[in-house]
Design a protein around this motif. Structure first.
Motif, mmCIF file in Angstrom:
data_model
loop_
_atom_site.group_PDB
_atom_site.id
_atom_site.type_symbol
_atom_site.label_atom_id
_atom_site.label_comp_id
_atom_site.label_asym_id
_atom_site.label_seq_id
_atom_site.Cartn_x
_atom_site.Cartn_y
_atom_site.Cartn_z
ATOM 1 N N THR A 1 11.402 -2.810 -1.277
ATOM 2 C CA THR A 1 10.041 -2.452 -0.858
ATOM 3 C C THR A 1 10.009 -1.287 0.114
ATOM 4 O O THR A 1 8.939 -0.945 0.635
ATOM 5 C CB THR A 1 9.351 -3.664 -0.202
ATOM 6 O OG1 THR A 1 10.091 -4.062 0.958
ATOM 7 C CG2 THR A 1 9.234 -4.837 -1.163
ATOM 8 N N ARG A 2 11.147 -0.681 0.373
ATOM 9 C CA ARG A 2 11.253 0.336 1.426
ATOM 10 C C ARG A 2 10.245 1.474 1.242
ATOM 11 O O ARG A 2 9.522 1.829 2.180
ATOM 12 C CB ARG A 2 12.676 0.892 1.461
ATOM 13 C CG ARG A 2 12.903 1.968 2.516
ATOM 14 C CD ARG A 2 14.373 2.330 2.604
ATOM 15 N NE ARG A 2 14.586 3.431 3.533
ATOM 16 C CZ ARG A 2 14.567 4.710 3.190
ATOM 17 N NH1 ARG A 2 14.353 5.049 1.916
ATOM 18 N NH2 ARG A 2 14.763 5.657 4.085
ATOM 19 N N HIS A 3 10.181 2.057 0.052
ATOM 20 C CA HIS A 3 9.300 3.201 -0.159
ATOM 21 C C HIS A 3 7.818 2.797 -0.109
ATOM 22 O O HIS A 3 6.987 3.526 0.447
ATOM 23 C CB HIS A 3 9.632 3.880 -1.489
ATOM 24 C CG HIS A 3 10.989 4.527 -1.508
ATOM 25 N ND1 HIS A 3 11.317 5.594 -0.697
ATOM 26 C CD2 HIS A 3 12.106 4.223 -2.220
ATOM 27 C CE1 HIS A 3 12.574 5.942 -0.913
ATOM 28 N NE2 HIS A 3 13.078 5.127 -1.827
ATOM 29 N N ARG A 4 7.518 1.630 -0.647
ATOM 30 C CA ARG A 4 6.135 1.125 -0.565
ATOM 31 C C ARG A 4 5.735 0.875 0.880
ATOM 32 O O ARG A 4 4.604 1.148 1.286
ATOM 33 C CB ARG A 4 5.996 -0.161 -1.380
ATOM 34 C CG ARG A 4 6.075 0.023 -2.883
ATOM 35 C CD ARG A 4 6.153 -1.320 -3.578
ATOM 36 N NE ARG A 4 5.044 -2.185 -3.201
ATOM 37 C CZ ARG A 4 5.119 -3.516 -3.136
ATOM 38 N NH1 ARG A 4 6.260 -4.130 -3.394
ATOM 39 N NH2 ARG A 4 4.069 -4.218 -2.801
ATOM 40 N N GLN A 5 6.683 0.341 1.669
ATOM 41 C CA GLN A 5 6.377 0.060 3.072
ATOM 42 C C GLN A 5 6.140 1.340 3.859
ATOM 43 O O GLN A 5 5.205 1.425 4.666
ATOM 44 C CB GLN A 5 7.514 -0.731 3.707
ATOM 45 C CG GLN A 5 7.180 -1.276 5.088
ATOM 46 C CD GLN A 5 6.184 -2.413 5.035
ATOM 47 O OE1 GLN A 5 6.491 -3.471 4.497
ATOM 48 N NE2 GLN A 5 4.997 -2.207 5.584
ATOM 49 N N LEU A 6 6.965 2.357 3.609
ATOM 50 C CA LEU A 6 6.783 3.641 4.294
ATOM 51 C C LEU A 6 5.417 4.229 3.974
ATOM 52 O O LEU A 6 4.720 4.743 4.859
ATOM 53 C CB LEU A 6 7.889 4.613 3.888
ATOM 54 C CG LEU A 6 9.293 4.318 4.440
ATOM 55 C CD1 LEU A 6 10.322 5.243 3.784
ATOM 56 C CD2 LEU A 6 9.325 4.474 5.956
ATOM 57 N N ALA A 7 5.017 4.148 2.702
ATOM 58 C CA ALA A 7 3.708 4.675 2.299
ATOM 59 C C ALA A 7 2.572 3.890 2.940
ATOM 60 O O ALA A 7 1.574 4.462 3.403
ATOM 61 C CB ALA A 7 3.584 4.644 0.779
ATOM 62 N N ALA A 8 2.720 2.563 2.980
ATOM 63 C CA ALA A 8 1.686 1.732 3.594
ATOM 64 C C ALA A 8 1.568 2.006 5.088
ATOM 65 O O ALA A 8 0.457 2.056 5.640
ATOM 66 C CB ALA A 8 1.994 0.258 3.343
ATOM 67 N N ASN A 9 2.702 2.177 5.759
ATOM 68 C CA ASN A 9 2.678 2.482 7.184
ATOM 69 C C ASN A 9 2.006 3.825 7.455
ATOM 70 O O ASN A 9 1.219 3.976 8.402
ATOM 71 C CB ASN A 9 4.098 2.489 7.748
ATOM 72 C CG ASN A 9 4.697 1.102 7.832
ATOM 73 O OD1 ASN A 9 4.002 0.099 7.739
ATOM 74 N ND2 ASN A 9 6.008 1.041 7.991
ATOM 75 N N GLN A 10 2.321 4.805 6.619
ATOM 76 C CA GLN A 10 1.720 6.118 6.796
ATOM 77 C C GLN A 10 0.215 6.069 6.558
ATOM 78 O O GLN A 10 -0.560 6.708 7.274
ATOM 79 C CB GLN A 10 2.364 7.142 5.841
ATOM 80 C CG GLN A 10 1.887 8.568 6.061
ATOM 81 C CD GLN A 10 2.098 9.035 7.492
ATOM 82 O OE1 GLN A 10 3.205 8.904 8.029
ATOM 83 N NE2 GLN A 10 1.063 9.554 8.123
#
Length: 335
Positions: free
Chosen positions: A230-239
């Motif tokens: 989920t790393r890339h999804r999490q980075l996008a959600a945080n941004q």
């Protein structure tokens, strides 16, 4: 005077129903896993403390036939989730026992919630934790719920009203508060706007299919795998969360210190409950769209920014129980 509500109203609602001994309904998947996330663990903690405080007697089915049934507080009573059908199956075996649903939120856009109580001869008390859910059920499904002998009532989220029982759990964590903030953005269907008229995907379709090899892993290994997946999804959600903040708030937070852009710590496949508690306990400020990350941060006196997401439950709990907390800012979708 505390800015938070008390449990007096909840006790008044429950006392006439909780006569004799009760039985707690647990919602478990077909594999036997109990539903819920780390926020639900907080709800469970508050529930256990309040049951003792209220003098309620709870027993197992094996030891004694119950006089009434209890569904603990939860956030899963949504028509696209598993919980309504699981609840219906569990209570169908005891149709003549009164049922108390502890404070929850609800969203039934297309499926009639009265179907949950089909075949029951005993009454049900369904307590909502915020007025948006209460109004939603009252206005859209009142006739069918009344026909099933379901009474709706309104109180508060039990983590807020039972805050005196929750604070010690966080205060017991070792480590001191730093100057670092905590940014927690959720993944999954409630990260989107569930108020739209488009069809909502079912929780079963959006949930990752668990393979047998994954299920056999120890919990720490599962967390490591899920974090990577989920790393890339999490980075996008945080941004996206950061981008949603008004410039003045974003600037204020920059002046406080570094922000830890963490995983979705409410998700038990990404973070243990112990780590969830530690992260909230040691943060100086919190930015999140997770209700049960914002609530403990607020009752601990931290600076909290809660960003609206999902359906009406965040706005509802804020308006019902948290508006008086000066350390909490709620950002509605259109703000």
């Amino acid at each position: 005077m505390s800015p938070f509500p008390t449990t007096d109203g909840l006790l008044g609602l429950i006392q006439p129903w909780a006569q004799g001994s009760g039985y707690v309904i647990e919602l478990r998947s077909e594999r036997g896993k109990r539903l819920g996330n780390n926020g639900d663990r907080l709800l469970d903690l508050a529930f256990e403390k309040l049951v003792n405080e209220f003098g309620m007697t709870l027993a197992s089915l094996e030891s004694k036939e119950p006089d009434y049934l209890v569904l603990p507080p939860n956030g899963a009573l949504v028509d696209t989730y598993e919980a309504p059908s699981l609840l219906a199956r569990r209570i169908a075996t005891l149709p003549d026992k009164p049922l108390i649903l502890f404070p929850s939120s609800a969203l039934f856009r297309t499926k009639d919630p009265a179907e949950i109580f089909s075949g029951r001869t005993a009454p049900t008390l369904w307590i909502l934790r915020e007025k948006h859910s209460f109004d939603h059920l009252s206005e859209q499904w009142d006739d069918s719920l009344q026909a099933r002998n379901v009474t709706l009532a309104l109180d508060h989220d039990v983590v807020v009203s039972g805050h005196r029982h929750i604070i010690p759990r966080f205060k017991s964590v070792s480590g001191s508060e730093g100057n670092c903030g905590l940014l927690v953005s959720r993944l999954g269907v409630e990260a989107t706007d569930m108020r739209t008229e488009t069809d909502l995907p079912s929780a079963g379709r959006i949930r990752n299919t668990a393979v047998s090899a994954f299920n056999a892993m120890p919990q720490y290994a599962k967390i490591a795998v899920r974090r990577q997946l989920t790393r890339h999804r999490q980075l996008a959600a945080n941004q996206e969360m950061i981008s949603s903040l008004p410039p003045d708030l974003a600037k204020t937070l920059e002046n406080i210190g570094e922000t830890a852009r963490d995983v979705d710590i409410s998700d038990p496949t990404l973070c243990s409950f112990e780590r969830f508690v530690e992260k909230i306990s040691t943060a100086q400020y919190i930015v999140t769209n997770r209700l049960h990350v914002a609530i403990p941060g607020t009752i601990l006196g931290k600076r909290v920014i809660l960003v609206d997401s999902g359906y009406h439950k965040l706005a509802g709990v804020f308006e019902q129980s948290l508006q008086a907390a000066e350390n909490l800012t709620f950002l509605r979708r259109d703000e």
